[in-house]
Design a protein around this motif. Structure first.
Motif, mmCIF file in Angstrom:
data_model
loop_
_atom_site.group_PDB
_atom_site.id
_atom_site.type_symbol
_atom_site.label_atom_id
_atom_site.label_comp_id
_atom_site.label_asym_id
_atom_site.label_seq_id
_atom_site.Cartn_x
_atom_site.Cartn_y
_atom_site.Cartn_z
ATOM 1 N N LEU A 195 0.853 -1.367 -0.024
ATOM 2 C CA LEU A 195 -0.106 -0.036 -0.001
ATOM 3 C C LEU A 195 1.140 1.217 -0.364
ATOM 4 C CD1 LEU A 195 -2.001 -1.114 2.514
ATOM 5 C CD2 LEU A 195 -3.459 -0.799 0.365
ATOM 6 N N ASN A 196 0.392 2.236 -0.281
ATOM 7 C CA ASN A 196 1.167 3.672 -0.841
ATOM 8 C C ASN A 196 0.784 4.304 0.461
ATOM 9 O OD1 ASN A 196 -1.504 4.105 -2.070
ATOM 10 N ND2 ASN A 196 -0.477 6.174 -2.915
ATOM 11 N N ASP A 197 0.997 3.644 1.450
ATOM 12 C CA ASP A 197 0.668 4.082 3.065
ATOM 13 C C ASP A 197 1.127 4.345 3.793
ATOM 14 O OD1 ASP A 197 0.228 2.256 3.806
ATOM 15 O OD2 ASP A 197 -2.100 2.079 4.338
ATOM 16 N N PHE A 267 10.778 -1.728 5.069
ATOM 17 C CA PHE A 267 10.960 -0.689 3.701
ATOM 18 C C PHE A 267 9.849 0.865 3.973
ATOM 19 C CE2 PHE A 267 8.531 -2.774 0.801
ATOM 20 C CZ PHE A 267 8.812 -1.988 -0.295
ATOM 21 N N THR A 268 9.427 0.073 5.684
ATOM 22 C CA THR A 268 8.376 1.304 6.147
ATOM 23 C C THR A 268 8.598 2.730 5.726
ATOM 24 O OG1 THR A 268 7.758 -1.030 7.254
ATOM 25 C CG2 THR A 268 7.090 1.570 7.502
ATOM 26 N N GLY A 269 7.416 3.487 5.941
ATOM 27 C CA GLY A 269 8.111 5.237 5.534
ATOM 28 C C GLY A 269 8.011 5.714 3.930
ATOM 29 N N PHE A 270 8.184 4.256 3.324
ATOM 30 C CA PHE A 270 8.654 4.579 1.774
ATOM 31 C C PHE A 270 7.281 4.076 0.869
ATOM 32 C CE2 PHE A 270 8.904 4.550 -2.765
ATOM 33 C CZ PHE A 270 10.152 5.022 -2.759
ATOM 34 N N ASN A 271 6.773 4.872 1.082
ATOM 35 C CA ASN A 271 5.108 5.063 -0.120
ATOM 36 C C ASN A 271 4.879 5.553 -1.077
ATOM 37 O OD1 ASN A 271 4.689 7.473 0.391
ATOM 38 N ND2 ASN A 271 3.676 7.380 2.668
ATOM 39 N N ARG A 272 5.704 5.581 -2.131
ATOM 40 C CA ARG A 272 5.348 6.279 -3.678
ATOM 41 C C ARG A 272 5.064 5.754 -4.627
ATOM 42 N NH1 ARG A 272 10.637 8.399 -4.889
ATOM 43 N NH2 ARG A 272 10.799 9.147 -2.922
ATOM 44 N N PRO A 273 3.596 5.362 -5.326
ATOM 45 C CA PRO A 273 3.246 4.759 -5.878
ATOM 46 C C PRO A 273 4.767 4.591 -7.555
ATOM 47 C CG PRO A 273 1.893 5.885 -5.795
ATOM 48 C CD PRO A 273 2.950 6.438 -4.843
ATOM 49 N N GLY A 274 4.741 3.028 -7.879
ATOM 50 C CA GLY A 274 5.236 2.545 -8.668
ATOM 51 C C GLY A 274 5.971 1.071 -8.998
ATOM 52 N N ILE A 291 3.964 -0.243 -5.602
ATOM 53 C CA ILE A 291 2.937 -0.009 -5.060
ATOM 54 C C ILE A 291 2.162 1.193 -4.759
ATOM 55 C CG2 ILE A 291 3.550 2.171 -2.629
ATOM 56 C CD1 ILE A 291 6.462 0.855 -2.855
ATOM 57 N N ARG A 292 0.459 0.440 -4.980
ATOM 58 C CA ARG A 292 -0.442 1.261 -5.197
ATOM 59 C C ARG A 292 -0.808 1.887 -4.421
ATOM 60 N NH1 ARG A 292 -2.536 -1.443 -10.386
ATOM 61 N NH2 ARG A 292 -3.864 -0.244 -10.300
ATOM 62 N N LYS A 293 -1.796 2.311 -4.734
ATOM 63 C CA LYS A 293 -3.682 2.323 -3.220
ATOM 64 C C LYS A 293 -3.947 1.421 -3.047
ATOM 65 C CE LYS A 293 -4.359 6.776 -2.919
ATOM 66 N NZ LYS A 293 -5.240 7.698 -3.646
ATOM 67 N N ASP A 294 -4.502 0.529 -4.516
ATOM 68 C CA ASP A 294 -4.991 -0.535 -4.580
ATOM 69 C C ASP A 294 -4.907 -1.123 -4.725
ATOM 70 O OD1 ASP A 294 -4.345 -0.206 -7.192
ATOM 71 O OD2 ASP A 294 -6.133 -0.166 -8.264
ATOM 72 N N VAL A 295 -3.449 -1.746 -4.937
ATOM 73 C CA VAL A 295 -2.788 -3.260 -4.622
ATOM 74 C C VAL A 295 -3.245 -3.958 -4.955
ATOM 75 C CG1 VAL A 295 -1.951 -3.123 -2.369
ATOM 76 C CG2 VAL A 295 -0.271 -3.831 -4.251
ATOM 77 N N TYR A 296 -3.671 -4.359 -3.479
ATOM 78 C CA TYR A 296 -5.050 -5.537 -2.797
ATOM 79 C C TYR A 296 -6.283 -5.822 -3.643
ATOM 80 C CZ TYR A 296 -1.879 -5.782 1.169
ATOM 81 O OH TYR A 296 -1.050 -6.453 1.786
ATOM 82 N N PHE A 297 -6.318 -5.040 -5.091
ATOM 83 C CA PHE A 297 -7.628 -5.626 -5.539
ATOM 84 C C PHE A 297 -7.162 -6.163 -6.631
ATOM 85 C CE2 PHE A 297 -8.867 -4.916 -10.339
ATOM 86 C CZ PHE A 297 -10.339 -4.837 -10.113
ATOM 87 N N GLU A 298 -6.276 -6.864 -7.167
ATOM 88 C CA GLU A 298 -6.144 -8.350 -7.377
ATOM 89 C C GLU A 298 -6.521 -9.488 -6.940
ATOM 90 O OE1 GLU A 298 -6.295 -8.615 -10.978
ATOM 91 O OE2 GLU A 298 -6.321 -7.067 -11.617
ATOM 92 N N PRO A 299 -5.850 -9.557 -5.650
ATOM 93 C CA PRO A 299 -5.986 -11.009 -5.259
ATOM 94 C C PRO A 299 -7.746 -11.080 -4.531
ATOM 95 C CG PRO A 299 -3.662 -9.528 -3.941
ATOM 96 C CD PRO A 299 -4.290 -8.121 -4.900
ATOM 97 N N PHE A 300 -8.022 -9.341 -4.774
ATOM 98 C CA PHE A 300 -9.774 -9.642 -4.156
ATOM 99 C C PHE A 300 -10.252 -10.326 -5.050
ATOM 100 C CE2 PHE A 300 -13.228 -7.093 -4.890
ATOM 101 C CZ PHE A 300 -14.432 -7.302 -4.110
#
Length: 847
Positions: A195-197, A267-274, A291-300
């Motif tokens: 996740l990018n958070d 690497f907690t703290g790094f959240n830049r999408p890519g 790294i992306r906001k909806d990274v769990y979409f495909e597993p879902f």
């Protein structure tokens, strides 16, 4: 026409076989698949003696079915097997380098060689009368580990020469030691991504090397960790290697899953999408991830497809892949399918004596209990199977609850209607359609006013038997329908809400009027049990949400076990988690505030002690509870999911988020095998390392591979020694070094064997290996899904606000009204300040 297809099929098989004979004649040696860096001091060389291939043209009498044709699989050998004795002789290896003077052009031998070997393919051939079993042919793979006399140098290239006496088909290959471009099996990441958070981004560092054992990375503590942008080639320092935990026999299920001490390179703290990979100084890099906001979409999405491809009765020959067949629809497919109604059920006086083994697998034993007049249920079809079974009993109802739980906890954000199931595009969220398939099945198993306990497998004449009615089944139908109706209410689908509310009330009233409501009888649903009172409480909680009738809320208060702030909500004997979640998420007035607060506190307390706190002590950092048993791939973190949804912002919420992210990581690649514990063929995850073959459907359906979304047990304990299909030890006995016990030998997270045929190993069940991961991936996806993201670009900005304002103060009958703008989902549908408040709460424009 049929004869011509079969003739063409035979010709194709002959041509294929001849081509492999020609290849084998030319090469006639074990296949060198790859040479990889482990770290600066070790190299991995991976061989295959052969592979098992499958015909998947969708032709022949067994096409689209679970039936086996020996012509559908065959062994391809690559010539002489690897000479394992010679392959571990240091003299048979030479490492040279024109870059590194320590090696030079003369080269050096490795100082040591180690090996691990395992079965990598399995073909089911003809029946063996002598063994009273199928004859199986198999192939092996071998990994040789070379200990180098000198550490490799960053950027230098090395040529590995192999003596022909090893039977390797390739005698020389060159690799470059580049930590940014040399994927190492010692680096374990979530292969899908992060996740990018600000949530934890976990990377594990460890390596088990067969008869050598585990590598010691103590000397690497403090080494730099970099994140490498795959598209730009730019790297950034993001941390250092740290020690985590010693190897433990008390990991999930009391297995030693890693057989190694574990170091971490988070690497907690790094959240830049890519798209990135992690690189570790002196070691190498990970596989690529996003790294992306909806990274769990495909597993879902893939998990939802997994359930779709477990459906029975889904007639879609136009889909890719094709759903399983036959359909087992009475009088339709096969045409002689019959479902006879019986009186037999788990509380029948003869239960426990009328059959043996799994009673649902023995349909003929139910025949003496057919009701007078031999009544049939011609409406008994649908629902989800266990792997290649066809029975559907009440133990499966937890499917429904864990599909719907994340929808409720995310307030209906999982509104995707394009996941690729048959109903996609019908205006109903696909996850609700998938749950509805199971809910409808149970409603169709009516016998008079009562509710059946399930269906058996079919016999050889395609006859199935319907179990007798039970109060537990009535309460289950009330819970099923009311929970689904609650979701339809959140989705703003009022007609469907009303339909299923009516069904729930009917079942609830019927069960309430029975002289024995079986409130303290139990139904096992996979690592936990539901009592009659738990199901009744579920139904009451959701019916209160639906109707506002306080009699249902009174019932929740009277049935809840949350009598203190540390009450047990769920264990192996009871489960009030789903019911409590329903009440805690109510949009109605709460009249029992003491109960509400005790429920909340008890769930949070239990989630910490039974799940989340394990992330601080286990080498794997997994959070799943200890009800996993043989099933190593179970994800049971539903307590953490609910606790995260109801906890106040702060330390508790952070703890539960960390726990569910770490658990998801493990199943998506951060495990000993660096593999996604799920079949992914024909999906967007198919390019990732994942489960290839399992005891499941999708064979010979015209689409390569088996059906997607299925997670096998990877159990290695024998369940039935009479046949190999029940005896995983037949495979583990072929391992080198010895596979060992739960606490010795191989890492037990490496216990997947690539077979379609050993059900005790690679079968799966919805209540064990499917429902938990469904809830987990769906909830993580839903956390970052915005209902106000109308344009689907993963943010909420002015473009989305424009959609809302274009419908401002309009109602559904007005021209230009966009139903998506009704974010608050009030019954009138007017777009007003309530909807604007939802948009404002989600406001998150892209940087």
């Amino acid at each position: 026409m049929f004869y011509r297809k079969r003739l063409n099929r035979k010709c194709q098989l002959i041509i294929t076989a001849l081509s492999f004979i020609i290849i084998s004649t030319d090469v006639f040696a074990a296949k060198l698949v790859e040479i990889k860096v482990i770290d600066k001091d070790y190299i991995l060389v991976y061989f295959k003696d052969g592979d098992v291939n499958f015909v998947d043209d969708g032709l022949g009498s067994t096409a689209y079915t679970s039936n086996h044709d020996t012509a559908n699989n065959y062994v391809v050998t690559y010539g002489s097997a690897l000479n394992t004795a010679n392959a571990v002789a240091t003299a048979n290896w030479v490492i040279k380098s024109t870059d590194d003077a320590n090696y030079g052009t003369t080269g050096l031998h490795p100082t040591n060689c180690y090996r691990k070997s395992k079965l990598n393919g399995m073909a089911e051939m003809d029946w063996d009368m002598g063994e009273n079993d199928w004859h199986y042919e198999y192939t092996m793979e071998h990994t040789i580990y070379l200990k180098l006399p000198h550490s490799m140098v960053q950027g230098d290239s090395y040529t590995i020469e192999i003596n022909a006496n090893t039977n390797s088909d390739v005698l020389s290959d060159t690799i470059t030691f580049d930590i940014f471009n040399s994927p190492s099996e010692a680096v374990h990441v979530n292969l899908v991504g992060y996740l990018n958070d600000s949530s934890i981004k976990a990377v594990d560092l460890y390596m088990w090397m067969g008869n050598f054992g585990a590598l010691n990375y103590a000397g690497f503590v403090g080494n730099d960790v970099y994140i490498y942008n795959v598209n730009t080639g730019v790297s950034e320092h993001v941390g250092t290697v740290a020690f985590w935990k010693n190897s433990s026999n008390n990991d999930v299920g009391w297995y030693n899953l890693t057989a190694s001490n574990v170091w971490i390179a988070d690497f907690t703290g790094f959240n830049r999408p890519g798209t990135y990979r992690i690189a570790i100084e002196g070691i190498g890099c990970s596989e690529d991830f996003e790294i992306r906001k909806d990274v769990y979409f495909e597993p879902f999405r893939v998990s939802t497809l997994g359930y779709f491809y477990m459906r029975i009765g889904q007639d879609n020959l136009d889909m890719t892949p094709v759903p399983r067949r036959p359909l087992y629809i009475p009088n339709v497919s096969p045409s002689n399918t019959k479902v006879y109604i019986t009186t037999m059920q788990p509380w029948h006086p003869d239960w426990g004596t009328f059959s043996g083994g799994d009673y649902w697998d023995n349909p003929n034993d139910w025949a003496p209990y057919v009701k007078p007049g031999s009544p049939q249920n011609n409406n008994a079809y649908g629902a989800h199977s266990d792997a290649l079974d066809w029975d559907r009993h009440l133990g499966h109802i937890s499917n429904i609850y864990d599909m719907l739980l994340p929808y409720i906890l995310t307030d209906g954000k999982l509104n995707d209607d394009d996941l690729g199931i048959d109903e996609s595009g019908n205006g109903i969220p696909d996850i609700l359609d998938e749950a509805r398939n199971e809910v409808d099945f149970w409603l169709r198993l009516r016998d008079g006013d009562g509710y059946s306990h399930g269906l058996t497998n079919p016999n050889s004449s395609n006859v199935l038997y319907q179990a007798g009615n039970t109060p537990i089944a009535a309460w289950a139908n009330a819970a099923n329908a009311s929970m689904l109706a609650n979701c339809f209410m959140l989705a703003g689908l009022d007609s469907l809400k009303d339909t299923y509310t009516t069904s729930a009330v009917t079942a609830y009233n019927y069960a309430s009027g029975l002289p024995d409501q079986m409130l303290y009888e139990k139904q096992e649903v996979g690592g936990t049990s539901l009592r009659g009172k738990d199901l009744k409480m579920m139904a009451a909680a959701f019916l209160y949400n639906l109707t506002g009738n306080t009699a249902y809320e009174d019932m929740v208060n009277s049935l809840s076990d949350a009598t203190t702030s540390t009450s047990t909500i769920a264990n192996s004997d009871k489960n009030q988690l789903w019911a409590s979640a329903g009440y805690l998420k109510t949009q109605r007035s709460v009249h029992y505030t003491t109960l509400f607060n005790r429920m909340k506190a008890s769930i949070i307390n239990e989630a910490k002690n039974i799940e989340a706190n394990y992330t601080n002590s286990r080498p794997t950092r997994r959070a799943t509870d200890y009800t996993t048993g043989y099933f190593k791939t179970v994800h049971n973190v539903q307590r953490c999911i609910v606790a995260h949804a109801i906890a106040d912002e702060g330390a508790d919420k952070d703890l539960f988020k960390k726990a569910i992210v770490l658990e998801a990581d493990w199943g998506l690649g951060r495990n000993s095998m660096n593999i996604i514990y799920m079949t992914t063929a024909a999906t967007s995850l198919s390019d990732k390392r994942s489960i290839e073959n399992a005891y499941t459907s999708g064979r010979d359906d015209g689409t390569p591979g088996v059906h997607p979304g299925h997670t096998p047990y990877i159990n290695t304990d024998d369940w039935y020694t009479g046949m190999i299909m029940g005896k995983p030890s037949w495979m583990t006995d072929k391992c080198y070094p010895a596979y060992g016990t739960t606490s010795t030998g191989w890492p037990k997270a490496e216990s997947y064997f690539n077979t379609r045929y050993v059900w005790a190993h690679s079968e799966f069940t919805p209540q064990q290996t499917m429902r938990g991961k469904m809830a987990l991936y769906a909830y993580l996806y839903g956390l970052y899904k915005f209902t106000a993201d109308f344009d689907g670009d993963l943010d909420v900005d002015l473009a989305d606000a424009a959609v809302l304002f274009n419908s401002w103060l309009k109602v559904p009958a007005d021209p230009g009204y966009d139903p998506r703008a009704n974010l608050y989902e009030d019954p009138a549908g007017i777009v007003d300040l309530y909807d604007f408040a939802v948009l404002a709460s989600e406001w998150q424009p892209s940087p």
